[in-house]
Design an enzyme around this catalytic site. Sequence first.
Site, PDB file in Angstrom:
ATOM      1  N   GLU A  92      -2.981 -15.343  30.791  1.00 56.02           N
ATOM      2  CA  GLU A  92      -3.683 -16.755  31.016  1.00 56.02           C
ATOM      3  C   GLU A  92      -5.381 -15.822  30.313  1.00 56.02           C
ATOM      4  O   GLU A  92      -5.615 -14.846  29.998  1.00 56.02           O
ATOM      5  CB  GLU A  92      -3.802 -17.100  32.011  1.00 56.02           C
ATOM      6  CG  GLU A  92      -2.474 -17.925  32.899  1.00 56.02           C
ATOM      7  CD  GLU A  92      -2.297 -16.728  33.460  1.00 56.02           C
ATOM      8  OE1 GLU A  92      -2.170 -15.874  33.102  1.00 56.02           O
ATOM      9  OE2 GLU A  92      -0.953 -17.491  34.454  1.00 56.02           O
ATOM     10  N   CYS A 107     -12.754 -15.970  30.286  1.00 58.55           N
ATOM     11  CA  CYS A 107     -11.973 -14.808  31.041  1.00 58.55           C
ATOM     12  C   CYS A 107     -10.751 -14.479  30.860  1.00 58.55           C
ATOM     13  O   CYS A 107      -9.970 -15.057  31.038  1.00 58.55           O
ATOM     14  CB  CYS A 107     -12.379 -15.620  32.225  1.00 58.55           C
ATOM     15  SG  CYS A 107     -11.457 -14.518  33.895  1.00 58.55           S
ATOM     16  N   CYS A 114      -0.731  -6.899  37.841  1.00 56.27           N
ATOM     17  CA  CYS A 114      -1.573  -5.664  37.599  1.00 56.27           C
ATOM     18  C   CYS A 114      -0.687  -4.781  38.976  1.00 56.27           C
ATOM     19  O   CYS A 114      -0.393  -5.277  39.823  1.00 56.27           O
ATOM     20  CB  CYS A 114      -2.257  -6.312  38.207  1.00 56.27           C
ATOM     21  SG  CYS A 114      -3.607  -5.360  38.997  1.00 56.27           S
ATOM     22  N   CYS A 118      -3.170  -6.147  45.151  1.00 57.00           N
ATOM     23  CA  CYS A 118      -4.029  -7.205  46.088  1.00 57.00           C
ATOM     24  C   CYS A 118      -3.381  -7.903  47.076  1.00 57.00           C
ATOM     25  O   CYS A 118      -3.226  -9.250  46.563  1.00 57.00           O
ATOM     26  CB  CYS A 118      -5.162  -7.228  45.448  1.00 57.00           C
ATOM     27  SG  CYS A 118      -6.373  -6.155  44.563  1.00 57.00           S
ATOM     28  N   CYS A 121      -3.970 -11.723  46.121  1.00 55.03           N
ATOM     29  CA  CYS A 121      -4.474 -11.868  44.793  1.00 55.03           C
ATOM     30  C   CYS A 121      -2.596 -12.627  44.213  1.00 55.03           C
ATOM     31  O   CYS A 121      -2.294 -11.716  44.057  1.00 55.03           O
ATOM     32  CB  CYS A 121      -4.591 -11.225  43.684  1.00 55.03           C
ATOM     33  SG  CYS A 121      -4.493 -11.827  41.416  1.00 55.03           S
ATOM     34  N   CYS A 333     -10.281 -17.987  40.440  1.00 60.45           N
ATOM     35  CA  CYS A 333      -9.592 -16.189  40.261  1.00 60.45           C
ATOM     36  C   CYS A 333      -8.395 -16.522  40.719  1.00 60.45           C
ATOM     37  O   CYS A 333      -8.589 -16.867  42.009  1.00 60.45           O
ATOM     38  CB  CYS A 333     -11.449 -15.711  41.524  1.00 60.45           C
ATOM     39  SG  CYS A 333     -12.744 -15.925  40.714  1.00 60.45           S
TER      40      CYS A 333
END
Length: 341
Positions: A92, A107, A114, A118, A121, A333
């Site tokens: 994205e 962004c 990733c 976390c 997320c 986010c």
Amino acid sequence: MTKTILAGLSLEEIEKITETLGASKFRARQIHNWIYLKSVSNIDEMTDLSLDFRSKLKEISDVTDVKIKVKQISKDGTIKYLIEYPDGECVETVLMRFDNRANLTACVSSQIGCAVNCSFCATGKRGFIRNLSYKEIIEQVLTIQRDTGLKVTNIVFMGQGEPLLNLDNVLKAMEIFNDNFQIGARRITVSTSGIIPGIERLGGIEMQSTLAISLHSAIHEIRQQIMPIEKKYNLDELHTALKKYIEKAGRRITIEYLLIKDLTDTMESVKALEKFMRDLKCNINLIPYNSTDENGYQKPSNNSVMRFKALLEQTGKKVTVRLERGADIDAACGQLRGKVV
Ligand code: SAH
Ligand code: SF4
């Protein structure tokens, strides 16, 4: 023969192509402008090049090899693109408009998935798939510019991925944003979960970009629970690294702080955060939690966010609350996961 993709090439690299076609350096400059400033999608749109030269150029090159797989527009004007690279992987990129149309922030993602994982997320849930090359990072911004006809003015590395775990490509992309897109270094922000070797390296570069740290808790036990990276680079080490960065780079940093109800928005949390940042030259950006999957976390009430903000403001530092953008299209986010739905 596979064609050369022009998007992402430097002026010198384009000059090599025009040279092989027997054309002057001036042609390279024209192509460069069409790619980065006028954001064309194909060579036919480069109307100040002769038809003959365009057809020669088309035989050996293309402007881009990425596709927009999905485009979603939020009620607040935020646009989310799912971009597909030639290997079929998608990522994205999000365009946000703030206050006025003069400020257009992209962004961008630095990796597919990733590894940092976390707990709050959605990107982390996917695990790490691969790094993006600098060209693939740049293509995200070019895609936005081609599609909207607008010029991006600010870049934040806050999409998928941990930029400091793909720093070679991120640095090269930053250089190109700065040189080719003419985006000022101060308008380029790199956000990190706290990868200390990367912070040290960033402290040594010339470019005056902005560093944002996803702190999210200044209490070791809580940070460790929500950000496994705390086990590798803990708060004490991070604090030392940030102090050094600020001294060396001579620039203020941004501390990003995620507010999760009853976990990171408590009185104890605010005290620990005050202590952590007391001797750091920084601004604070509070991010009310955006819901992702079934991790049991909740957004704090507006009152609780305002109370946290007021308490922090007593330290004299600048505190802002991040506006939630594009939550209706899962563009906010932490909601990016590289999926179509
Ligand atoms: N990997 C980098 C940059 C991408 S994330 C980093 O972590 O800093 C961009 C920001 O969104 C980070 O501050 C991240 O912690 C935050 N974020 C992640 N999940 C979120 C969620 N569910 N709600 C609000 N912010 C979130
Ligand atoms: Fe990775 Fe950043 Fe998401 Fe953590 S918040 S999993 S570092 S993208």
